[in-house]
Motif scaffolding. Structure first.
Motif, mmCIF file in Angstrom:
data_model
loop_
_atom_site.group_PDB
_atom_site.id
_atom_site.type_symbol
_atom_site.label_atom_id
_atom_site.label_comp_id
_atom_site.label_asym_id
_atom_site.label_seq_id
_atom_site.Cartn_x
_atom_site.Cartn_y
_atom_site.Cartn_z
ATOM 1 N N ALA A 139 0.828 -1.205 0.000
ATOM 2 C CA ALA A 139 0.000 0.000 0.000
ATOM 3 C C ALA A 139 0.864 1.257 0.000
ATOM 4 N N THR A 140 2.029 1.180 0.622
ATOM 5 C CA THR A 140 2.906 2.339 0.714
ATOM 6 C C THR A 140 3.611 2.623 -0.607
ATOM 7 N N VAL A 141 4.173 1.597 -1.230
ATOM 8 C CA VAL A 141 4.975 1.807 -2.446
ATOM 9 C C VAL A 141 4.143 1.819 -3.721
ATOM 10 N N GLY A 142 2.946 1.256 -3.671
ATOM 11 C CA GLY A 142 2.074 1.281 -4.836
ATOM 12 C C GLY A 142 2.118 -0.004 -5.642
ATOM 13 N N ALA A 143 1.132 -0.137 -6.513
ATOM 14 C CA ALA A 143 0.948 -1.388 -7.251
ATOM 15 C C ALA A 143 2.065 -1.667 -8.242
ATOM 16 N N ASP A 144 2.711 -0.626 -8.746
ATOM 17 C CA ASP A 144 3.711 -0.822 -9.800
ATOM 18 C C ASP A 144 5.121 -1.045 -9.264
ATOM 19 N N ALA A 145 5.335 -0.866 -7.982
ATOM 20 C CA ALA A 145 6.667 -1.045 -7.400
ATOM 21 C C ALA A 145 6.930 -2.514 -7.111
ATOM 22 N N ILE A 146 8.203 -2.846 -6.936
ATOM 23 C CA ILE A 146 8.609 -4.203 -6.590
ATOM 24 C C ILE A 146 8.559 -4.372 -5.077
ATOM 25 N N VAL A 147 7.952 -5.459 -4.628
ATOM 26 C CA VAL A 147 8.006 -5.822 -3.208
ATOM 27 C C VAL A 147 8.459 -7.272 -3.114
ATOM 28 N N GLY A 148 9.624 -7.482 -2.495
ATOM 29 C CA GLY A 148 10.138 -8.824 -2.264
ATOM 30 C C GLY A 148 10.110 -9.147 -0.787
ATOM 31 N N VAL A 149 9.984 -10.439 -0.473
ATOM 32 C CA VAL A 149 9.785 -10.859 0.913
ATOM 33 C C VAL A 149 10.763 -11.965 1.292
ATOM 34 N N THR A 150 11.447 -11.790 2.409
ATOM 35 C CA THR A 150 12.276 -12.847 2.977
ATOM 36 C C THR A 150 11.386 -13.958 3.510
ATOM 37 N N CYS A 151 11.691 -15.199 3.114
ATOM 38 C CA CYS A 151 10.887 -16.337 3.573
ATOM 39 C C CYS A 151 11.731 -17.418 4.237
ATOM 40 N N HIS A 152 13.003 -17.128 4.469
ATOM 41 C CA HIS A 152 13.915 -18.037 5.164
ATOM 42 C C HIS A 152 13.944 -19.408 4.477
ATOM 43 N N ASP A 153 13.592 -20.470 5.227
ATOM 44 C CA ASP A 153 13.550 -21.810 4.649
ATOM 45 C C ASP A 153 12.123 -22.365 4.689
ATOM 46 N N SER A 154 11.144 -21.443 4.698
ATOM 47 C CA SER A 154 9.757 -21.825 4.953
ATOM 48 C C SER A 154 8.906 -21.852 3.688
ATOM 49 N N ARG A 155 8.389 -23.013 3.359
ATOM 50 C CA ARG A 155 7.454 -23.126 2.240
ATOM 51 C C ARG A 155 6.161 -22.366 2.548
ATOM 52 N N HIS A 156 5.739 -22.434 3.795
ATOM 53 C CA HIS A 156 4.498 -21.756 4.173
ATOM 54 C C HIS A 156 4.612 -20.239 4.015
ATOM 55 N N LEU A 157 5.692 -19.657 4.517
ATOM 56 C CA LEU A 157 5.864 -18.211 4.391
ATOM 57 C C LEU A 157 5.930 -17.801 2.925
ATOM 58 N N ALA A 158 6.589 -18.607 2.109
ATOM 59 C CA ALA A 158 6.710 -18.285 0.690
ATOM 60 C C ALA A 158 5.358 -18.363 -0.014
ATOM 61 N N MET A 159 4.599 -19.400 0.292
ATOM 62 C CA MET A 159 3.272 -19.529 -0.325
ATOM 63 C C MET A 159 2.391 -18.355 0.069
ATOM 64 N N THR A 160 2.455 -17.962 1.336
ATOM 65 C CA THR A 160 1.647 -16.832 1.796
ATOM 66 C C THR A 160 2.052 -15.549 1.091
ATOM 67 N N ALA A 161 3.356 -15.302 0.975
ATOM 68 C CA ALA A 161 3.835 -14.093 0.302
ATOM 69 C C ALA A 161 3.404 -14.071 -1.161
ATOM 70 N N ALA A 162 3.512 -15.208 -1.826
ATOM 71 C CA ALA A 162 3.119 -15.278 -3.235
ATOM 72 C C ALA A 162 1.626 -15.036 -3.397
ATOM 73 N N GLU A 163 0.834 -15.630 -2.529
ATOM 74 C CA GLU A 163 -0.613 -15.446 -2.608
ATOM 75 C C GLU A 163 -1.003 -13.996 -2.337
ATOM 76 N N ASP A 164 -0.240 -13.329 -1.476
ATOM 77 C CA ASP A 164 -0.526 -11.927 -1.180
ATOM 78 C C ASP A 164 -0.157 -11.006 -2.344
ATOM 79 N N GLY A 165 0.745 -11.485 -3.227
ATOM 80 C CA GLY A 165 1.112 -10.680 -4.390
ATOM 81 C C GLY A 165 2.558 -10.247 -4.455
ATOM 82 N N ALA A 166 3.430 -10.854 -3.647
ATOM 83 C CA ALA A 166 4.849 -10.485 -3.662
ATOM 84 C C ALA A 166 5.439 -10.692 -5.058
ATOM 85 N N ASP A 167 6.367 -9.819 -5.425
ATOM 86 C CA ASP A 167 7.011 -9.930 -6.740
ATOM 87 C C ASP A 167 8.105 -10.984 -6.749
#
Length: 215
Positions: free
Chosen positions: A96-124
């Motif tokens: 919401a802060t950077v806007g729809a056109d900006a890149i947002v990447g997320v650290t997910c460590h070694d977690s499949r669950h965190l990665a799936m959640t980030a991807a579903e939320d829309g992480a680039d």
């Protein structure tokens, strides 16, 4: 298999004007997809000065420039996006802060669950690690190439591998399907300079990709 590319992360402390020259040398050494400015224990004005000095060096070369942790400053200073950790700004607030056109990447460590959640939320992209020992930060999570292989087969969202990666040890990550290799020391501390460090990665990635295609 998509081409694997280099993702440079800056040292945790730097002098902006001098490092702008260093960064230019690195980016001119070979293919780099992205630069992440990752400063620790700095006030906002210090971060702003660093962005002002370094962002044009990357963007003038067609390289995305991201800021670590701070979506507010990323938007204010004209960065291409932000990288957030699990203890930083939540993804939806960062987006919401950077806007729809900006890149947002997320650290997910070694977690499949965190990665799936980030991807579903829309992480680039999602970032996995640490794959190898590193002196850059304290390592709490250890990832393996099979995590990259699982992700690349299942998901279209790109993944970044991070943690102690060098030209000598990156081949398993490339063969597993990593989209990006996030690198700190192996480039900035290369004995022949950062440009040579980038060139060494470019050769190593090409060799590993060739082996994967042949295999």
């Amino acid at each position: 298999m998509a081409d694997c590319r280099l993702y440079l992360v800056t040292p945790p402390a730097l002098e902006p004007a001098a490092f702008a020259v260093t960064l230019a040398g690195a980016l001119d050494g070979g293919d780099v997809a992205c630069v992440q400015l990752r400063l620790k224990d700095c006030d906002d004005d210090t971060v702003r000065r660093a962005v002002d000095a370094l962002r044009p060096v990357a963007q003038d070369r067609g390289v995305a420039f991201l800021l670590n942790d701070r979506p507010d400053l990323a938007r204010e200073t004209g960065c291409d996006g932000v990288h957030i950790g699990q203890k930083d700004t939540p993804y939806k607030k960062a987006r919401a802060t950077v806007g729809a056109d900006a890149i947002v990447g997320v650290t997910c460590h070694d977690s499949r669950h965190l990665a799936m959640t980030a991807a579903e939320d829309g992480a680039d992209y999602v970032a996995f690690g640490s794959f190898f020992p590193t002196t850059t930060k304290d390592v709490e999570h250890h990832a393996t190439p099979d995590l990259i292989a699982w992700w690349s087969e299942l998901m279209e969202v790109p993944c970044v591998a991070i943690g102690g990666i060098t030209p000598q040890n990156c081949a398993p990550l490339v063969r597993a399907g990593a989209d990006f290799l996030a690198v700190v020391g192996a480039v900035w501390n290369h004995p022949d300079g950062p440009g040579a460090g980038v060139a060494a990665f470019e050769r190593a990635i090409a060799d590993a990709a060739g082996e994967a295609a042949a295999g």
